[in-house]
Motif scaffolding. Sequence first.
Motif, mmCIF file in Angstrom:
data_model
loop_
_atom_site.group_PDB
_atom_site.id
_atom_site.type_symbol
_atom_site.label_atom_id
_atom_site.label_comp_id
_atom_site.label_asym_id
_atom_site.label_seq_id
_atom_site.Cartn_x
_atom_site.Cartn_y
_atom_site.Cartn_z
ATOM 1 N N ARG A 72 -2.636 -2.274 9.527
ATOM 2 C CA ARG A 72 -2.332 -0.960 8.953
ATOM 3 C C ARG A 72 -2.707 0.156 9.924
ATOM 4 N NH1 ARG A 72 -4.866 -0.161 3.151
ATOM 5 N NH2 ARG A 72 -6.211 1.391 4.087
ATOM 6 N N GLN A 110 -17.784 -3.833 -15.911
ATOM 7 C CA GLN A 110 -17.723 -5.273 -15.614
ATOM 8 C C GLN A 110 -16.837 -5.505 -14.387
ATOM 9 O OE1 GLN A 110 -19.406 -7.844 -17.268
ATOM 10 N NE2 GLN A 110 -18.703 -8.856 -15.409
ATOM 11 N N TRP A 111 -15.651 -4.910 -14.440
ATOM 12 C CA TRP A 111 -14.731 -5.012 -13.312
ATOM 13 C C TRP A 111 -14.094 -3.646 -13.032
ATOM 14 C CZ3 TRP A 111 -14.518 -9.583 -10.835
ATOM 15 C CH2 TRP A 111 -14.868 -10.742 -11.534
ATOM 16 N N ARG A 161 -7.168 -11.512 4.191
ATOM 17 C CA ARG A 161 -6.699 -10.115 4.206
ATOM 18 C C ARG A 161 -7.555 -9.234 5.097
ATOM 19 N NH1 ARG A 161 -6.463 -8.347 -1.970
ATOM 20 N NH2 ARG A 161 -5.692 -6.408 -1.050
ATOM 21 N N ASP A 197 -1.929 -6.129 -2.667
ATOM 22 C CA ASP A 197 -2.641 -6.863 -3.715
ATOM 23 C C ASP A 197 -3.766 -5.996 -4.248
ATOM 24 O OD1 ASP A 197 -1.301 -9.405 -3.725
ATOM 25 O OD2 ASP A 197 -2.124 -9.733 -1.719
ATOM 26 N N PRO A 198 -4.222 -6.311 -5.465
ATOM 27 C CA PRO A 198 -5.355 -5.537 -5.989
ATOM 28 C C PRO A 198 -6.639 -5.829 -5.193
ATOM 29 C CG PRO A 198 -4.745 -7.295 -7.506
ATOM 30 C CD PRO A 198 -3.733 -7.315 -6.411
ATOM 31 N N ILE A 199 -7.587 -4.928 -5.290
ATOM 32 C CA ILE A 199 -8.872 -5.123 -4.608
ATOM 33 C C ILE A 199 -9.984 -4.857 -5.619
ATOM 34 C CG2 ILE A 199 -10.432 -4.214 -2.832
ATOM 35 C CD1 ILE A 199 -7.999 -3.649 -1.102
ATOM 36 N N VAL A 200 -10.885 -5.799 -5.729
ATOM 37 C CA VAL A 200 -12.000 -5.642 -6.670
ATOM 38 C C VAL A 200 -13.034 -4.707 -6.040
ATOM 39 C CG1 VAL A 200 -13.838 -6.842 -7.905
ATOM 40 C CG2 VAL A 200 -11.612 -7.943 -7.633
ATOM 41 N N ILE A 258 -6.230 -4.588 7.458
ATOM 42 C CA ILE A 258 -6.626 -3.205 7.736
ATOM 43 C C ILE A 258 -6.314 -2.822 9.182
ATOM 44 C CG2 ILE A 258 -9.047 -3.758 8.311
ATOM 45 C CD1 ILE A 258 -8.120 -0.766 6.207
ATOM 46 N N VAL A 312 -10.975 -2.428 -10.558
ATOM 47 C CA VAL A 312 -9.958 -2.987 -9.659
ATOM 48 C C VAL A 312 -9.066 -1.864 -9.135
ATOM 49 C CG1 VAL A 312 -8.060 -4.649 -9.450
ATOM 50 C CG2 VAL A 312 -9.962 -5.128 -10.997
ATOM 51 N N GLN A 356 -18.028 -5.500 -9.540
ATOM 52 C CA GLN A 356 -18.130 -6.712 -10.357
ATOM 53 C C GLN A 356 -19.532 -6.732 -10.961
ATOM 54 O OE1 GLN A 356 -17.624 -10.424 -8.243
ATOM 55 N NE2 GLN A 356 -17.858 -11.637 -10.090
ATOM 56 N N ASP A 357 -19.614 -6.919 -12.252
ATOM 57 C CA ASP A 357 -20.897 -6.956 -12.968
ATOM 58 C C ASP A 357 -21.756 -5.722 -12.679
ATOM 59 O OD1 ASP A 357 -20.388 -9.386 -14.178
ATOM 60 O OD2 ASP A 357 -21.155 -10.525 -12.465
ATOM 61 N N ASP A 359 -8.821 -11.212 -3.798
ATOM 62 C CA ASP A 359 -8.928 -9.800 -4.188
ATOM 63 C C ASP A 359 -10.348 -9.242 -4.111
ATOM 64 O OD1 ASP A 359 -6.209 -9.933 -4.703
ATOM 65 O OD2 ASP A 359 -6.512 -10.537 -6.780
ATOM 66 N N ARG A 360 -11.338 -10.106 -4.124
ATOM 67 C CA ARG A 360 -12.713 -9.612 -3.991
ATOM 68 C C ARG A 360 -13.249 -9.930 -2.584
ATOM 69 N NH1 ARG A 360 -17.078 -12.894 -7.128
ATOM 70 N NH2 ARG A 360 -16.469 -14.269 -5.433
ATOM 71 N N LEU A 372 -11.446 -10.871 -0.123
ATOM 72 C CA LEU A 372 -10.392 -10.498 0.845
ATOM 73 C C LEU A 372 -10.105 -11.616 1.841
ATOM 74 C CD1 LEU A 372 -11.448 -6.789 1.567
ATOM 75 C CD2 LEU A 372 -9.986 -7.662 -0.248
ATOM 76 N N ARG A 428 -18.175 -3.181 0.916
ATOM 77 C CA ARG A 428 -17.161 -3.456 1.943
ATOM 78 C C ARG A 428 -15.771 -3.047 1.465
ATOM 79 N NH1 ARG A 428 -15.603 -9.555 3.387
ATOM 80 N NH2 ARG A 428 -14.904 -9.353 1.251
ATOM 81 N N ASN A 429 -15.493 -3.319 0.190
ATOM 82 C CA ASN A 429 -14.156 -3.038 -0.332
ATOM 83 C C ASN A 429 -13.915 -1.542 -0.557
ATOM 84 O OD1 ASN A 429 -14.008 -5.748 -0.238
ATOM 85 N ND2 ASN A 429 -13.610 -6.087 -2.414
ATOM 86 N N ILE A 486 -12.860 -2.128 -16.415
ATOM 87 C CA ILE A 486 -13.064 -2.964 -17.599
ATOM 88 C C ILE A 486 -14.569 -2.922 -17.895
ATOM 89 C CG2 ILE A 486 -12.884 -5.293 -18.574
ATOM 90 C CD1 ILE A 486 -10.546 -5.712 -16.532
ATOM 91 N N ARG A 497 -13.348 0.043 2.849
ATOM 92 C CA ARG A 497 -12.029 -0.325 3.356
ATOM 93 C C ARG A 497 -10.943 0.602 2.819
ATOM 94 N NH1 ARG A 497 -9.074 -5.552 4.365
ATOM 95 N NH2 ARG A 497 -7.039 -5.226 3.454
ATOM 96 N N GLU A 498 -11.111 1.011 1.572
ATOM 97 C CA GLU A 498 -10.095 1.878 0.958
ATOM 98 C C GLU A 498 -10.510 3.345 0.993
ATOM 99 O OE1 GLU A 498 -7.103 0.936 0.180
ATOM 100 O OE2 GLU A 498 -7.579 -1.124 0.732
ATOM 101 N N ARG A 499 -11.545 3.661 1.734
ATOM 102 C CA ARG A 499 -12.035 5.032 1.913
ATOM 103 C C ARG A 499 -12.348 5.700 0.562
ATOM 104 N NH1 ARG A 499 -7.527 4.789 5.232
ATOM 105 N NH2 ARG A 499 -6.333 6.239 3.948
#
Lengths: 175, 146
Positions: A26, B130-131, A19, B89-92, A23, B133, B95-96, A13-14, A16, B102-103, B143, B106-108
């Motif tokens: 998709r 902290q997080w 995964r 799936d979830p995407i972080v 993209i 998601v 963090q901290d 999930d971090r 990826l 990058r993430n 979180i 990816r999700e714009r």
Amino acid sequence: MADVPDMLVLKRDRDLEGRLNDIWVRRSLMTLIAAVPVIALFNVFGQRPDSTTLVSPEASLKIYAPSHLRGGLIFQARFHVTAREDIKDAYIVLGPGWAEGMTINTIEPSPVSEASNNGRISLELGHIPAGQSYILFTDFQVNPTNVAFGRRQTVWLTDGKTRLITYEREINVYP
Amino acid sequence: MDLVLRAIALFAFMYLLTRVMGRRELSTLEPFDLILLIVLGDSIQQGLTQDDYSVTGAVIAVGTIAVLQLIVSYSSFRFRWARSFLNGDPIVLIQDGEVIERNIKRERITREELAEQARGQQIASLGDVQWAVFEPSGAISFIPKK
């Protein structure tokens, strides 16, 4: 590092992991979906009519009708007969593909007679003097359950029993 | 029979559409999205039932969609691989207090949008998170640091 929330898997999930290509899958699928309306602009899925003219020494026949249709569409087919010589008893004969899975709403002007000609629909137009035209308008609706790819729609122009013009066309009906 | 096949085809198409469009587009319901939703429903209905005005037709269409939704829901409950495929799936995203560039790309999602979402949950600074998601539902969970 603080506790990872329950059920989160950092590699998946971090980072990826496994995964990264999702993209692209998709994006590819979205491109495919976007391609459908683009293709539709080029009349691939109907319903823009196309025009064909056939000429014989005795007459010419222009057919203006769509060859790509979809379930439920209302459309018109126009048969424009021009007599180059006197046609004593003109008939437009339509192959069964014209009526298969279609509702014929109206035929204007009403033919002198309608009959079956060996399973075909025979529409008697009557006498067309040399140099004169006869335009037959036929209005159809595609039945919702009608699906067809490469279905033949033959048209004959005859003078009595003498064939003057034969035209073979095909239609596609998308669900 | 046709009605069932049409319902299956349209359900599959709509499901695919919602998956490939990305969850971001689905997580907000602005006034224009609401109008789009109505137009979409109307367009789908015409393709689905066409000129069928019968109660039987409606029951077949709705029944088929209900069964398909049940299959999707059960598969996602029962099989882990199906859950990833059907729901995602979830995407972080953070963090901290560090935004994972990058993430979010990816999700714009922009940093500004992320900060806006954080403010909505009474978090003034992304550094206090902290997080964060990005959930399969399209919502962003924050979180805060302890």
